[in-house]
Design a protein around this motif. Structure first.
Motif, mmCIF file in Angstrom:
data_model
loop_
_atom_site.group_PDB
_atom_site.id
_atom_site.type_symbol
_atom_site.label_atom_id
_atom_site.label_comp_id
_atom_site.label_asym_id
_atom_site.label_seq_id
_atom_site.Cartn_x
_atom_site.Cartn_y
_atom_site.Cartn_z
ATOM 1 N N HIS A 8 29.309 84.436 72.378
ATOM 2 C CA HIS A 8 28.049 83.731 72.121
ATOM 3 C C HIS A 8 27.443 84.173 70.800
ATOM 4 N N HIS A 10 24.945 82.508 67.224
ATOM 5 C CA HIS A 10 24.229 81.400 66.593
ATOM 6 C C HIS A 10 24.723 81.196 65.163
ATOM 7 N N GLU A 71 23.362 77.985 75.550
ATOM 8 C CA GLU A 71 22.871 78.842 76.572
ATOM 9 C C GLU A 71 21.731 78.166 77.320
HETATM 10 ZN ZN LIG Z 1 21.657 83.412 71.939
#
Ligand SMILES: [Zn+2]
Length: 219
Positions: A8, A10, A71
């Motif tokens: 995960h 960004h 998410e």
């Molecule tokens: Zn995040």
């Protein structure tokens, strides 16, 4: 050389050999410009200011282009009511079920709410990203075979739960991530291998296998 799986983030990948699942922005996502794995979801922090029907339709429209839902999840520290968060989370899990996608979960002070959901949807695979539960929480969640755990920057703080419990997470349920932190995924792997006292190559191979299993990717 095995690859780094960044469960995960960004950002785009920053390290050679990094496969990063990047959190996409529903409003601006343009799949014609994207050549990396993306997850799409409604973050609990954004639920109150999002047109939920529109957002769900966006996820549904792009379901074939994404690797995971998220998410999304539950956060008991924010103002948005837990009822609204739960409704929105359930709606996204239903999409995950429909399109056979795993769910990347944001969960803050809501692990027992989440446990009820993990139990309710045994056929949906969840990854708790930025896992920061204590050992008791971890043991409670290990009852659910459909739940994996991803840890990241808190490994650099020896007093944080992530550092204290990572050794108790079964290796076949473990992922690593950078999220928004300053660390490179290679630094997170190095730190995790050090805490777990295992070879980094072993960790890389294991997490790659976990990734292949979770996302049904052929090796
Ligand atoms: Zn995040």
């Amino acid at each position: 050389m095995s690859q780094y799986i960044n469960l995960h983030t960004h950002r785009k990948p920053r390290v050679i050999g990094e496969i990063a699942i990047r959190n996409g922005f529903l409003k601006t996502i343009d799949f014609s410009k994207i050549d990396y794995p993306v997850s799409l979801g409604i973050h609990p922090w954004h639920v109150h200011k999002t047109n939920i029907d529109w957002a769900l339709a966006q996820i549904e429209k792009n379901h074939a282009q994404i690797i995971a839902i998220g998410e999304c999840g539950l956060d008991r520290v924010i103002q948005t009511t837990i009822e609204l968060q739960l409704t929105t989370f359930h709606q996204q899990i239903e999409l995950a079920l429909k399109y056979h996608l795993p769910v990347i979960v944001h969960c803050v002070k809501a692990y027992s709410d989440f446990a009820a959901i993990a139990k309710q949807y045994p056929n949906v695979k969840f990854v708790l990203h930025g896992f920061s539960g204590n050992e008791e929480t971890l043991q409670m969640l290990l009852n659910f075979k459909n739940v994996c755990f991803s840890v990241g920057k808190y490994l650099f703080n020896p007093t944080m739960n992530a550092s204290l419990v990572i050794g108790k997470i079964p290796l076949n349920h473990l992922f690593l991530e950078t999220d928004t932190s300053k660390y490179l995924i290679s630094e997170i792997y190095q730190k995790a291998a050090q805490i777990l006292e295992i070879e980094e190559t072993v960790l890389k191979n294991q997490i790659f296998d976990n990734f292949a299993n979770l996302f049904k990717i052929k090796k």
